[in-house]
Design a protein around this motif. Sequence first.
Motif, PDB file in Angstrom:
ATOM      1  N   LEU A  58     -33.729  35.926  31.588  1.00  0.00           N
ATOM      2  CA  LEU A  58     -35.036  36.527  31.834  1.00  0.00           C
ATOM      3  C   LEU A  58     -34.939  38.055  31.790  1.00  0.00           C
ATOM      4  O   LEU A  58     -34.015  38.643  32.346  1.00  0.00           O
ATOM      5  CB  LEU A  58     -35.572  36.100  33.205  1.00  0.00           C
ATOM      6  CG  LEU A  58     -35.968  34.633  33.360  1.00  0.00           C
ATOM      7  CD1 LEU A  58     -36.355  34.356  34.814  1.00  0.00           C
ATOM      8  CD2 LEU A  58     -37.115  34.267  32.435  1.00  0.00           C
ATOM      9  N   LYS A  59     -35.911  38.696  31.139  1.00  0.00           N
ATOM     10  CA  LYS A  59     -35.992  40.154  31.124  1.00  0.00           C
ATOM     11  C   LYS A  59     -36.735  40.594  32.388  1.00  0.00           C
ATOM     12  O   LYS A  59     -37.958  40.711  32.408  1.00  0.00           O
ATOM     13  CB  LYS A  59     -36.721  40.636  29.866  1.00  0.00           C
ATOM     14  CG  LYS A  59     -35.986  40.308  28.577  1.00  0.00           C
ATOM     15  CD  LYS A  59     -36.742  40.854  27.361  1.00  0.00           C
ATOM     16  CE  LYS A  59     -35.990  40.580  26.082  1.00  0.00           C
ATOM     17  NZ  LYS A  59     -36.713  41.102  24.881  1.00  0.00           N
ATOM     18  N   ARG A  60     -35.983  40.825  33.426  1.00  0.00           N
ATOM     19  CA  ARG A  60     -36.583  41.090  34.728  1.00  0.00           C
ATOM     20  C   ARG A  60     -37.388  42.385  34.756  1.00  0.00           C
ATOM     21  O   ARG A  60     -38.261  42.559  35.611  1.00  0.00           O
ATOM     22  CB  ARG A  60     -35.485  41.104  35.799  1.00  0.00           C
ATOM     23  CG  ARG A  60     -34.869  39.715  36.016  1.00  0.00           C
ATOM     24  CD  ARG A  60     -33.539  39.798  36.744  1.00  0.00           C
ATOM     25  NE  ARG A  60     -33.669  40.081  38.152  1.00  0.00           N
ATOM     26  CZ  ARG A  60     -33.669  39.161  39.116  1.00  0.00           C
ATOM     27  NH1 ARG A  60     -33.591  37.882  38.813  1.00  0.00           N
ATOM     28  NH2 ARG A  60     -33.756  39.510  40.382  1.00  0.00           N
ATOM     29  N   ASP A  61     -37.123  43.298  33.810  1.00  0.00           N
ATOM     30  CA  ASP A  61     -37.921  44.524  33.747  1.00  0.00           C
ATOM     31  C   ASP A  61     -39.297  44.265  33.132  1.00  0.00           C
ATOM     32  O   ASP A  61     -40.160  45.146  33.147  1.00  0.00           O
ATOM     33  CB  ASP A  61     -37.182  45.606  32.957  1.00  0.00           C
ATOM     34  CG  ASP A  61     -36.854  45.185  31.532  1.00  0.00           C
ATOM     35  OD1 ASP A  61     -36.657  43.975  31.290  1.00  0.00           O
ATOM     36  OD2 ASP A  61     -36.778  46.062  30.653  1.00  0.00           O
ATOM     37  N   LEU A  62     -39.501  43.057  32.606  1.00  0.00           N
ATOM     38  CA  LEU A  62     -40.801  42.657  32.049  1.00  0.00           C
ATOM     39  C   LEU A  62     -41.339  41.465  32.836  1.00  0.00           C
ATOM     40  O   LEU A  62     -41.950  40.554  32.275  1.00  0.00           O
ATOM     41  CB  LEU A  62     -40.664  42.312  30.563  1.00  0.00           C
ATOM     42  CG  LEU A  62     -40.246  43.461  29.640  1.00  0.00           C
ATOM     43  CD1 LEU A  62     -40.082  42.959  28.213  1.00  0.00           C
ATOM     44  CD2 LEU A  62     -41.266  44.597  29.688  1.00  0.00           C
ATOM     45  N   TRP A  63     -41.145  41.502  34.113  1.00  0.00           N
ATOM     46  CA  TRP A  63     -41.472  40.392  35.010  1.00  0.00           C
ATOM     47  C   TRP A  63     -42.942  39.977  34.907  1.00  0.00           C
ATOM     48  O   TRP A  63     -43.846  40.800  35.101  1.00  0.00           O
ATOM     49  CB  TRP A  63     -41.134  40.814  36.435  1.00  0.00           C
ATOM     50  CG  TRP A  63     -41.127  39.706  37.441  1.00  0.00           C
ATOM     51  CD1 TRP A  63     -42.017  39.505  38.444  1.00  0.00           C
ATOM     52  CD2 TRP A  63     -40.144  38.681  37.565  1.00  0.00           C
ATOM     53  NE1 TRP A  63     -41.661  38.404  39.188  1.00  0.00           N
ATOM     54  CE2 TRP A  63     -40.511  37.876  38.671  1.00  0.00           C
ATOM     55  CE3 TRP A  63     -38.995  38.352  36.853  1.00  0.00           C
ATOM     56  CZ2 TRP A  63     -39.774  36.760  39.080  1.00  0.00           C
ATOM     57  CZ3 TRP A  63     -38.255  37.245  37.252  1.00  0.00           C
ATOM     58  CH2 TRP A  63     -38.639  36.478  38.347  1.00  0.00           C
ATOM     59  N   LEU A  64     -43.164  38.726  34.546  1.00  0.00           N
ATOM     60  CA  LEU A  64     -44.492  38.108  34.505  1.00  0.00           C
ATOM     61  C   LEU A  64     -45.448  38.792  33.521  1.00  0.00           C
ATOM     62  O   LEU A  64     -46.666  38.751  33.695  1.00  0.00           O
ATOM     63  CB  LEU A  64     -45.128  38.072  35.903  1.00  0.00           C
ATOM     64  CG  LEU A  64     -44.366  37.262  36.961  1.00  0.00           C
ATOM     65  CD1 LEU A  64     -45.120  37.304  38.293  1.00  0.00           C
ATOM     66  CD2 LEU A  64     -44.157  35.817  36.520  1.00  0.00           C
ATOM     67  N   THR A  65     -44.896  39.396  32.479  1.00  0.00           N
ATOM     68  CA  THR A  65     -45.734  40.076  31.498  1.00  0.00           C
ATOM     69  C   THR A  65     -46.111  39.179  30.329  1.00  0.00           C
ATOM     70  O   THR A  65     -46.734  39.641  29.363  1.00  0.00           O
ATOM     71  CB  THR A  65     -45.033  41.332  30.950  1.00  0.00           C
ATOM     72  OG1 THR A  65     -43.780  40.955  30.366  1.00  0.00           O
ATOM     73  CG2 THR A  65     -44.811  42.349  32.054  1.00  0.00           C
ATOM     74  N   GLY A  66     -45.750  37.905  30.383  1.00  0.00           N
ATOM     75  CA  GLY A  66     -46.050  36.991  29.288  1.00  0.00           C
ATOM     76  C   GLY A  66     -44.841  36.795  28.394  1.00  0.00           C
ATOM     77  O   GLY A  66     -43.897  37.589  28.412  1.00  0.00           O
ATOM     78  N   ALA A  67     -44.865  35.721  27.606  1.00  0.00           N
ATOM     79  CA  ALA A  67     -43.712  35.392  26.772  1.00  0.00           C
ATOM     80  C   ALA A  67     -44.152  34.523  25.600  1.00  0.00           C
ATOM     81  O   ALA A  67     -45.214  33.887  25.645  1.00  0.00           O
ATOM     82  CB  ALA A  67     -42.672  34.642  27.602  1.00  0.00           C
TER      83      ALA A  67
END
Length: 302
Positions: free
Chosen positions: A215-224
């Motif tokens: 998981l890209k934790r710096d983009l937390w909950l930003t969509g995927a």
Amino acid sequence: MRRVFVFAALVAVLVGLAGLVLTRPQRVDRAQLEGATPDLARGEVVFYAAGCVSCHSAPDAEGAEKLILSGGRQFETDFGTFFAPNISSDPKVGIGSWSALDLANALVHGTGPNGQHYYPAFPYTSYANMTAEDVASLHAFLASLPAAAIESKAHEVGFPFNVRRGLGGWKLLYLEPGWVVEGDLTDQQIRGRYLVEALGHCAECHTPRNGLGGLKRDLWLTGAPNPSGKGRIPGLTADQLDWSEADIAEYLKSGFTPDYDSAGGEMVEVIENTSRLSDDERLAIAAYLKAVPVPQIELPSE
């Protein structure tokens, strides 16, 4: 030259041994579960908050049949095809013989009773933050559900991903217990954080991943990207989800959006789970989502 060869061989052996140590399956200290009193009612809440039924019920199960956790659902990924296992109370092909400690090892460290690494298709990277009380309570609730004598299907994973020892290295990189959203949070937001980051494992779908599946934790909950290859799973940060906290809580209860649309796709089953939570818990989730920082970078387009 002989000395060089011997030295190189010794280095290779030492590196190999270090690798074996570093990638060995980890287990929960038994003392962590001491004093954790199982609560069946709490276990039911954890069961639905954690979405167990959404993955482990049979593919076509409806109604009460969804509580027969025989597994079999198929999940396509870039690394292979995974099948949800039988986690019913059957003692032979399910987890009926597991202790609460066995379940804790699986949830917190992704480690099976026989010391095998589990694939992170099972979201232990989120469950790692579960409390001992919730693990013990979930164990009690799972034991109360029907048994199903249906063998789990083997995953279809090719080399090198079928070498499970390598998952120990993956865990060193991406199994990071601890909270992503920190700071000056209210009690309500802290409760919501636990429901979202740990039990609900929302980031497993709503956060982008890197090439190794971390998981890209710096983009937390930003969509995927949607694993199906069609479109994107929407972001939940305030710049993308402008609903009020009451709107979010209502959606998690009824599946209806503020525009009177309704949930579709896999969210239908998510709503089936969150609708069983209390109003306070759904509001806590909403309050947490409002506290998630918005990354100051341009996000991928649809």
